[in-house]
Motif scaffolding. Structure first.
Motif, PDB file in Angstrom:
ATOM      1  N   LEU A 129       0.352  12.409  -9.360  1.00  9.72           N
ATOM      2  CA  LEU A 129      -0.375  13.682  -9.233  1.00  9.72           C
ATOM      3  C   LEU A 129       0.574  14.871  -9.304  1.00  9.72           C
ATOM      4  CD1 LEU A 129      -3.049  13.029  -6.476  1.00  9.72           C
ATOM      5  CD2 LEU A 129      -3.456  13.541  -8.880  1.00  9.72           C
ATOM      6  N   LYS A 130       1.702  14.754  -8.658  1.00 10.93           N
ATOM      7  CA  LYS A 130       2.680  15.839  -8.647  1.00 10.93           C
ATOM      8  C   LYS A 130       3.139  16.170 -10.066  1.00 10.93           C
ATOM      9  CE  LYS A 130       6.660  17.236  -5.937  1.00 10.93           C
ATOM     10  NZ  LYS A 130       7.644  16.787  -4.944  1.00 10.93           N
ATOM     11  N   ASN A 131       3.336  15.146 -10.865  1.00 10.55           N
ATOM     12  CA  ASN A 131       3.819  15.341 -12.240  1.00 10.55           C
ATOM     13  C   ASN A 131       2.720  15.726 -13.215  1.00 10.55           C
ATOM     14  OD1 ASN A 131       6.456  14.715 -11.500  1.00 10.55           O
ATOM     15  ND2 ASN A 131       6.156  12.542 -11.875  1.00 10.55           N
ATOM     16  N   ASN A 132       1.517  15.222 -13.009  1.00 13.45           N
ATOM     17  CA  ASN A 132       0.448  15.406 -13.990  1.00 13.45           C
ATOM     18  C   ASN A 132      -0.626  16.417 -13.594  1.00 13.45           C
ATOM     19  OD1 ASN A 132       1.132  13.335 -16.093  1.00 13.45           O
ATOM     20  ND2 ASN A 132       1.181  12.091 -14.252  1.00 13.45           N
ATOM     21  N   SER A 133      -0.723  16.698 -12.326  1.00 14.14           N
ATOM     22  CA  SER A 133      -1.726  17.663 -11.865  1.00 14.14           C
ATOM     23  C   SER A 133      -1.198  18.375 -10.622  1.00 14.14           C
ATOM     24  CB  SER A 133      -3.043  16.949 -11.561  1.00 14.14           C
ATOM     25  OG  SER A 133      -4.034  17.888 -11.211  1.00 14.14           O
ATOM     26  N   MET A 136       0.818  -1.196   0.000  1.00 14.34           N
ATOM     27  CA  MET A 136       0.000   0.000   0.000  1.00 14.34           C
ATOM     28  C   MET A 136       0.859   1.256   0.000  1.00 14.34           C
ATOM     29  SD  MET A 136      -3.076   0.923  -0.106  1.00 14.34           S
ATOM     30  CE  MET A 136      -4.417   1.831   0.526  1.00 14.34           C
ATOM     31  N   GLY A 137       1.991   1.199   0.721  1.00  5.47           N
ATOM     32  CA  GLY A 137       2.891   2.343   0.778  1.00  5.47           C
ATOM     33  C   GLY A 137       3.407   2.748  -0.578  1.00  5.47           C
ATOM     34  N   ASN A 138       3.780   1.760  -1.404  1.00  5.51           N
ATOM     35  CA  ASN A 138       4.265   2.063  -2.748  1.00  5.51           C
ATOM     36  C   ASN A 138       3.176   2.667  -3.615  1.00  5.51           C
ATOM     37  OD1 ASN A 138       6.901   1.308  -2.358  1.00  5.51           O
ATOM     38  ND2 ASN A 138       6.602  -0.775  -3.109  1.00  5.51           N
ATOM     39  N   PHE A 139       1.960   2.159  -3.472  1.00  3.34           N
ATOM     40  CA  PHE A 139       0.844   2.690  -4.250  1.00  3.34           C
ATOM     41  C   PHE A 139       0.616   4.162  -3.919  1.00  3.34           C
ATOM     42  CE2 PHE A 139      -3.683   3.721  -4.565  1.00  3.34           C
ATOM     43  CZ  PHE A 139      -3.868   3.558  -5.930  1.00  3.34           C
ATOM     44  N   LEU A 140       0.623   4.490  -2.627  1.00  2.00           N
ATOM     45  CA  LEU A 140       0.423   5.877  -2.214  1.00  2.00           C
ATOM     46  C   LEU A 140       1.547   6.752  -2.736  1.00  2.00           C
ATOM     47  CD1 LEU A 140      -1.224   7.950  -0.676  1.00  2.00           C
ATOM     48  CD2 LEU A 140       0.031   7.310   1.385  1.00  2.00           C
ATOM     49  N   LYS A 141       2.768   6.280  -2.609  1.00  2.00           N
ATOM     50  CA  LYS A 141       3.921   7.047  -3.083  1.00  2.00           C
ATOM     51  C   LYS A 141       3.840   7.266  -4.592  1.00  2.00           C
ATOM     52  CE  LYS A 141       8.936   7.143  -2.956  1.00  2.00           C
ATOM     53  NZ  LYS A 141      10.154   6.452  -2.527  1.00  2.00           N
ATOM     54  N   GLU A 142       3.498   6.222  -5.331  1.00  5.55           N
ATOM     55  CA  GLU A 142       3.383   6.331  -6.790  1.00  5.55           C
ATOM     56  C   GLU A 142       2.226   7.245  -7.184  1.00  5.55           C
ATOM     57  OE1 GLU A 142       3.192   2.328  -8.291  1.00  5.55           O
ATOM     58  OE2 GLU A 142       5.187   1.867  -7.530  1.00  5.55           O
ATOM     59  N   SER A 143       1.124   7.163  -6.435  1.00 11.31           N
ATOM     60  CA  SER A 143      -0.029   8.019  -6.713  1.00 11.31           C
ATOM     61  C   SER A 143       0.320   9.482  -6.486  1.00 11.31           C
ATOM     62  CB  SER A 143      -1.219   7.631  -5.839  1.00 11.31           C
ATOM     63  OG  SER A 143      -1.628   6.325  -6.120  1.00 11.31           O
ATOM     64  N   LYS A 144       1.021   9.757  -5.390  1.00  7.73           N
ATOM     65  CA  LYS A 144       1.432  11.129  -5.104  1.00  7.73           C
ATOM     66  C   LYS A 144       2.349  11.647  -6.209  1.00  7.73           C
ATOM     67  CE  LYS A 144       1.274  11.285  -0.076  1.00  7.73           C
ATOM     68  NZ  LYS A 144       2.083  11.440   1.133  1.00  7.73           N
ATOM     69  N   GLU A 145       3.292  10.815  -6.616  1.00 12.52           N
ATOM     70  CA  GLU A 145       4.230  11.217  -7.664  1.00 12.52           C
ATOM     71  C   GLU A 145       3.500  11.473  -8.984  1.00 12.52           C
ATOM     72  OE1 GLU A 145       7.794  12.556  -8.829  1.00 12.52           O
ATOM     73  OE2 GLU A 145       7.330  11.838  -6.819  1.00 12.52           O
TER      74      GLU A 145
END
Length: 97
Positions: A12-16, A1-10
């Motif tokens: 969003l940071k890059n795309n929105s 779950m930690g990787n998913f959250l980290k990847e999701s944040k990244e």
């Protein structure tokens, strides 16, 4: 779950970046996460915290949701009930997300 959250944040940071800032970097969002975490460490429900702090239930849901339309007076009342110290606020504002 930690990787998913980290990847999701990244993602969003890059795309929105605007959405990322709203969700993760705004002062309101940071305060909201802190209030939620502190409330979870207590026996307070949202309504119980609202009653004890002298604010509305809606104010608590807005605070925990990171809504920026909350007054400093309401924040202060909630921080006092949850015993959130100024040092904790400073830490939350300066932590790397």
């Amino acid at each position: 779950m930690g990787n998913f959250l980290k990847e999701s944040k990244e993602f969003l940071k890059n795309n929105s970046p605007e959405l990322y800032e709203t969700l993760f970097e705004s002062v309101a969002a940071r305060f909201g996460r802190l209030v939620f975490a502190k409330r979870m460490q207590t026996d307070f429900t949202q309504q119980g915290l609202a009653d004890e702090a002298g604010v509305t239930f809606e104010a608590i849901t807005k605070i925990e949701g990171g809504n920026s339309s909350i007054t400093m007076s309401d924040y202060q009342k909630v921080f006092k009930v949850l015993k959130i110290a100024n040092e904790e606020l400073a830490e939350v504002l300066t932590e790397e997300i």
